[in-house]
Motif scaffolding. Structure first.
Motif, PDB file in Angstrom:
ATOM      1  N   ILE A  84      15.003  33.269 -77.046  1.00 31.43           N
ATOM      2  CA  ILE A  84      15.296  33.268 -78.485  1.00 31.43           C
ATOM      3  C   ILE A  84      15.246  31.841 -78.994  1.00 31.43           C
ATOM      4  CG2 ILE A  84      16.958  33.915 -80.274  1.00 31.43           C
ATOM      5  CD1 ILE A  84      18.088  35.932 -78.222  1.00 31.43           C
ATOM      6  N   LYS A 133      18.511  33.901 -66.782  1.00 28.52           N
ATOM      7  CA  LYS A 133      19.910  33.489 -66.640  1.00 28.52           C
ATOM      8  C   LYS A 133      20.289  33.590 -65.173  1.00 28.52           C
ATOM      9  CE  LYS A 133      24.665  34.395 -68.102  1.00 28.52           C
ATOM     10  NZ  LYS A 133      25.565  35.001 -69.102  1.00 28.52           N
ATOM     11  N   THR A 165      22.514  27.898 -81.980  1.00 27.66           N
ATOM     12  CA  THR A 165      23.775  28.650 -81.836  1.00 27.66           C
ATOM     13  C   THR A 165      24.539  28.539 -83.162  1.00 27.66           C
ATOM     14  OG1 THR A 165      25.019  26.749 -81.066  1.00 27.66           O
ATOM     15  CG2 THR A 165      23.919  28.083 -79.378  1.00 27.66           C
ATOM     16  N   VAL A 204      23.733  36.961 -77.677  1.00 25.46           N
ATOM     17  CA  VAL A 204      23.355  36.798 -76.265  1.00 25.46           C
ATOM     18  C   VAL A 204      24.615  36.883 -75.400  1.00 25.46           C
ATOM     19  CG1 VAL A 204      21.278  35.416 -76.660  1.00 25.46           C
ATOM     20  CG2 VAL A 204      23.496  34.260 -76.452  1.00 25.46           C
ATOM     21  N   ASP A 205      24.410  36.940 -74.077  1.00 30.07           N
ATOM     22  CA  ASP A 205      25.502  36.946 -73.104  1.00 30.07           C
ATOM     23  C   ASP A 205      26.247  38.291 -73.090  1.00 30.07           C
ATOM     24  OD1 ASP A 205      27.502  36.393 -71.382  1.00 30.07           O
ATOM     25  OD2 ASP A 205      28.258  34.616 -72.414  1.00 30.07           O
ATOM     26  N   ILE A 246      23.160  33.468 -81.817  1.00 25.96           N
ATOM     27  CA  ILE A 246      22.041  32.567 -82.120  1.00 25.96           C
ATOM     28  C   ILE A 246      21.411  33.017 -83.436  1.00 25.96           C
ATOM     29  CG2 ILE A 246      19.781  31.715 -81.330  1.00 25.96           C
ATOM     30  CD1 ILE A 246      20.629  32.005 -78.497  1.00 25.96           C
ATOM     31  N   ALA A 277      20.525  25.495 -71.380  1.00 27.02           N
ATOM     32  CA  ALA A 277      21.877  25.673 -71.906  1.00 27.02           C
ATOM     33  C   ALA A 277      22.714  26.286 -70.797  1.00 27.02           C
ATOM     34  CB  ALA A 277      21.848  26.618 -73.111  1.00 27.02           C
ATOM     35  N   SER A 278      24.014  26.090 -70.890  1.00 23.02           N
ATOM     36  CA  SER A 278      24.857  26.751 -69.883  1.00 23.02           C
ATOM     37  C   SER A 278      26.202  27.068 -70.501  1.00 23.02           C
ATOM     38  CB  SER A 278      25.007  25.882 -68.645  1.00 23.02           C
ATOM     39  OG  SER A 278      25.484  24.630 -69.022  1.00 23.02           O
ATOM     40  N   GLY A 279      26.866  28.028 -69.905  1.00 25.04           N
ATOM     41  CA  GLY A 279      28.198  28.410 -70.356  1.00 25.04           C
ATOM     42  C   GLY A 279      29.114  28.447 -69.149  1.00 25.04           C
ATOM     43  N   ASN A 280      30.174  29.222 -69.267  1.00 22.63           N
ATOM     44  CA  ASN A 280      31.139  29.299 -68.170  1.00 22.63           C
ATOM     45  C   ASN A 280      30.640  30.106 -66.994  1.00 22.63           C
ATOM     46  OD1 ASN A 280      33.325  27.808 -68.658  1.00 22.63           O
ATOM     47  ND2 ASN A 280      34.306  29.315 -70.007  1.00 22.63           N
ATOM     48  N   TYR A 281      29.668  30.994 -67.258  1.00 21.73           N
ATOM     49  CA  TYR A 281      29.274  31.940 -66.218  1.00 21.73           C
ATOM     50  C   TYR A 281      27.835  31.790 -65.754  1.00 21.73           C
ATOM     51  CZ  TYR A 281      33.638  34.244 -67.182  1.00 21.73           C
ATOM     52  OH  TYR A 281      34.967  34.502 -67.324  1.00 21.73           O
ATOM     53  N   GLY A 282      27.047  31.020 -66.501  1.00 21.46           N
ATOM     54  CA  GLY A 282      25.650  30.971 -66.085  1.00 21.46           C
ATOM     55  C   GLY A 282      24.865  29.844 -66.717  1.00 21.46           C
ATOM     56  N   ALA A 318      13.399  33.905 -71.041  1.00 21.45           N
ATOM     57  CA  ALA A 318      14.577  33.189 -70.539  1.00 21.45           C
ATOM     58  C   ALA A 318      15.030  33.807 -69.227  1.00 21.45           C
ATOM     59  CB  ALA A 318      15.702  33.269 -71.574  1.00 21.45           C
ATOM     60  N   MET A 320      15.077  37.775 -69.837  1.00 15.97           N
ATOM     61  CA  MET A 320      15.168  38.296 -71.209  1.00 15.97           C
ATOM     62  C   MET A 320      14.283  37.504 -72.159  1.00 15.97           C
ATOM     63  SD  MET A 320      18.989  36.898 -71.803  1.00 15.97           S
ATOM     64  CE  MET A 320      19.374  35.435 -70.848  1.00 15.97           C
ATOM     65  N   ASP A 366      28.974  30.209 -79.509  1.00 12.99           N
ATOM     66  CA  ASP A 366      27.943  29.953 -78.511  1.00 12.99           C
ATOM     67  C   ASP A 366      27.062  31.159 -78.244  1.00 12.99           C
ATOM     68  OD1 ASP A 366      28.068  27.495 -77.541  1.00 12.99           O
ATOM     69  OD2 ASP A 366      29.058  28.009 -75.643  1.00 12.99           O
ATOM     70  N   ASN A 367      27.641  32.322 -78.377  1.00  8.73           N
ATOM     71  CA  ASN A 367      26.929  33.554 -78.009  1.00  8.73           C
ATOM     72  C   ASN A 367      26.228  34.208 -79.196  1.00  8.73           C
ATOM     73  OD1 ASN A 367      27.580  33.291 -75.359  1.00  8.73           O
ATOM     74  ND2 ASN A 367      29.432  34.545 -75.480  1.00  8.73           N
TER      75      ASN A 367
HETATM   76  N1  LIG Z   1      17.850  34.685 -74.351  1.00  7.63           N
HETATM   77  C1  LIG Z   1      18.207  33.444 -74.678  1.00  7.63           C
HETATM   78  N2  LIG Z   1      17.336  32.621 -75.336  1.00  7.63           N
HETATM   79  C2  LIG Z   1      17.683  31.359 -75.661  1.00  7.63           C
HETATM   80  N3  LIG Z   1      18.897  30.813 -75.385  1.00  7.63           N
HETATM   81  C3  LIG Z   1      19.800  31.577 -74.748  1.00  7.63           C
HETATM   82  C4  LIG Z   1      19.507  32.929 -74.362  1.00  7.63           C
HETATM   83  N4  LIG Z   1      20.593  33.439 -73.756  1.00  7.63           N
HETATM   84  C5  LIG Z   1      21.533  32.470 -73.758  1.00  7.63           C
HETATM   85  N5  LIG Z   1      21.076  31.342 -74.365  1.00  7.63           N
HETATM   86  C6  LIG Z   1      21.817  30.085 -74.546  1.00  7.63           C
HETATM   87  O1  LIG Z   1      22.438  29.740 -73.333  1.00  7.63           O
HETATM   88  C7  LIG Z   1      23.852  29.633 -73.494  1.00  7.63           C
HETATM   89  C8  LIG Z   1      24.539  30.118 -72.229  1.00  7.63           C
HETATM   90  O2  LIG Z   1      24.153  31.457 -71.944  1.00  7.63           O
HETATM   91  P1  LIG Z   1      25.231  32.599 -71.768  1.00  7.63           P
HETATM   92  O3  LIG Z   1      24.523  33.870 -71.444  1.00  7.63           O
HETATM   93  O4  LIG Z   1      26.117  32.639 -72.962  1.00  7.63           O
HETATM   94  O5  LIG Z   1      26.049  32.069 -70.505  1.00  7.63           O
HETATM   95  P2  LIG Z   1      27.607  32.200 -70.172  1.00  7.63           P
HETATM   96  O6  LIG Z   1      27.818  33.617 -69.699  1.00  7.63           O
HETATM   97  O7  LIG Z   1      27.819  31.203 -69.093  1.00  7.63           O
HETATM   98  O8  LIG Z   1      28.387  31.900 -71.413  1.00  7.63           O
HETATM   99  C9  LIG Z   1      24.159  30.467 -74.729  1.00  7.63           C
HETATM  100  O9  LIG Z   1      25.303  29.993 -75.364  1.00  7.63           O
HETATM  101  C10 LIG Z   1      22.911  30.261 -75.575  1.00  7.63           C
HETATM  102  O10 LIG Z   1      23.026  29.051 -76.293  1.00  7.63           O
END
Ligand SMILES: Nc1ncnc2c1ncn2[C@@H]1O[C@H](COP(=O)(O)OP(=O)(O)O)[C@@H](O)[C@H]1O
Ligand SMILES: [Mg+2]
Length: 470
Positions: A287, A229, A291, A346-347, A336, A208-213, A227, A284, A333-334
């Protein structure tokens, strides 16, 4: 020998002191300010630096407090980096000198800036090799070489300040193909670590990915997973923020269950593009779950489940607030929902914890979940209230009218049913108009609260979160 080690320069930038332009240099001997025009500079030995902070509301300066309480204020271009590296140097020095010497001898009390060495200039672009004369030996220091030598060795291990482009998701993807070769030896034992491919897209490792990671799943070989990141955007304060958050969460005897513990590696993983630089990484708990957006889509026709999930999210946010924490970026998204229906946040990039009070927020969260007047000053444990209201309103509204999901979300993974334009002009918003037609008293209460909140400060404390559990 001691003299040579003391002359190793760790950081040097252009700076000014009381209007005088010059260079600020950190070496194992301490901090030196060398004026461009020659003349008297300032030398603060490492053993006399008591603290470093950033001062000033508008014109920010680096403040170095020495052991006599004297404060010297420098203007430097990279404030956060200076503060971090100074704090680190002082911590290391203090730890070592306390070990090496009885505490009573720890800091000499004589405090007079010594005359600078012959003027030379270090520039921001070439701090290490510029021909600056070494700072003079520290008078009054009896410990000298042993500690300076160790400080030198340790500080040299501090990740170099990397100013180039940050790796992309694609760059990290390459690194995960040969993961073990790219992990920093400083992480320790990683023998059993195996990157797990994304079952939905098996040619990729990223899950999975978001804007920052980007998030990767790692198997430890004994049936367990965690996990990782990796960060795709540069943040100057990331080391300091994640270290503080980690210490704070670990200090809570019964940390809120919605949070996961993590280990932050300032030096984690390297990529093929940038030779020799290890980028930070977060380890970490993995999980297993979905979402919030995926959860709603999967259970849109289960009103009871939507209702209780909304209430559980509010309860989780209440537990955070009670611990003095705000997540800072609660969104579809953040959040779960794990296999047992538990709410997990998360995040933590935008998190507020008590030690950050008075600082500015480094991020502003996803706009579709934030009060439209939120800015960097909006930063306290109350920060999540607006997002929680937006989420709870959506959950309770969808429990009553599931058709709103198709109509107002329309497969948009970035929001639930309300977006920033709805907060800016609620009177022209189709979704607000539709929601206001409700005959449910509970739902009406939440909508009225949200509309009221829009005219208030983002940290408005005119209601408490338990009022919106229904
Ligand atoms: N510990 C985790 N276990 C499972 N999935 C995760 C975990 N942390 C983040 N994710 C998934 O990854 C996505 C992106 O991670 P996130 O930390 O939110 O990145 P960003 O800072 O780029 O938004 C999250 O929206 C979630 O769906
Ligand atoms: Mg995120």
């Amino acid at each position: 020998m001691a003299q040579n080690e003391r002359s190793t320069i760790f950081k040097g930038t252009s700076a000014s002191l009381e209007g005088q332009k010059g260079s600020l240099i950190l070496s194992a001997g301490g901090v030196s300010f060398i004026p461009d025009e020659g003349g008297r500079g300032v030398q603060i030995p490492l053993e006399r630096i008591y603290a470093a902070s950033i001062e000033g509301r508008i014109l920010k300066k680096l403040c170095i407090v020495d052991s006599s309480g004297k404060r010297t204020l420098f203007s430097v271009p990279d404030l956060d980096q200076w503060k971090n590296v100074l704090e680190m140097a002082v911590h290391i020095y203090d730890a070592l000198s306390t070990k090496a010497q009885p505490a009573a001898q720890k800091k000499p009390q004589v405090a007079t800036p010594s005359a600078p060495p012959a003027a030379g200039t270090a520039t921001a672009s070439n701090p290490v090799t510029s021909p600056v004369a070494p700072p003079p030996p520290v008078t009054g220091s009896t410990r000298g070489s042993g500690i300076a030598q160790t400080v030198t060795k340790i500080i040299q291990k501090v990740p170099p300040v990397y100013n180039g482009q940050w790796p992309s998701g694609q760059d990290y993807e390459q690194s995960f193909q040969t993961l073990k070769l790219n992990l920093s030896p400083s992480i320790g034992k990683t023998d059993g670590w195996e990157a797990v491919r994304n079952p939905k897209n098996p040619s990729w490792y990223v899950h999975a990915s978001g804007n920052y990671g980007s998030i990767y799943k790692i198997s430890t070989g004994d049936g367990k997973f965690f996990a990782l990141k990796c960060f795709t955007k540069k943040s100057l304060s990331i080391n300091q923020r994640y270290s503080s958050i980690s210490s704070y969460l670990n200090s809570l005897p019964n940390g809120p269950e919605c949070l996961t513990h993590f280990v932050y590696y300032p030096e984690g993983i390297k990529t093929r593009k940038v030779n020799g630089v290890y980028f930070p990484m977060l380890k970490m708990e993995w999980i297993d779950g979905t979402t919030l957006n995926q959860f709603i889509s999967a259970h849109i026709n289960e009103p009871r489940l939507l209702k209780t999930t909304g209430n559980r999210i509010v309860e989780a946010a209440i537990a955070l607030q009670a611990a003095g924490i705000a997540h800072g970026d609660l969104s579809g998204d953040n959040i779960i929902i794990d296999g047992r229906g538990k709410i997990r946040f998360v995040d933590y990039d935008g998190m507020f914890i008590p030690v950050f009070r008075g600082e500015k927020a480094t991020e502003l969260g996803h706009a579709d979940f934030q009060h439209p007047k939120r800015n960097s000053q909006t930063y306290s444990e109350k920060l999540d209230a607006f997002s929680v209201l937006v989420i709870q309103l959506a959950m309770q509204a969808l429990a009553v009218k599931p058709e709103l999901w198709k109509k107002f979300n329309a497969d948009d993974p970035d929001c639930l049913i309300l977006r920033k334009p709805d907060y800016l002009k609620p009177s022209e918003s189709a979704v607000v108009t539709e929601l206001r037609k409700t005959r449910s008293r509970n739902l009406k209460k939440i909508i009225d609260l949200l509309l009221d909140y829009l005219s208030k400060d983002p940290l408005w404390d005119g209601f408490s979160l338990d009022q919106i559990i229904i």
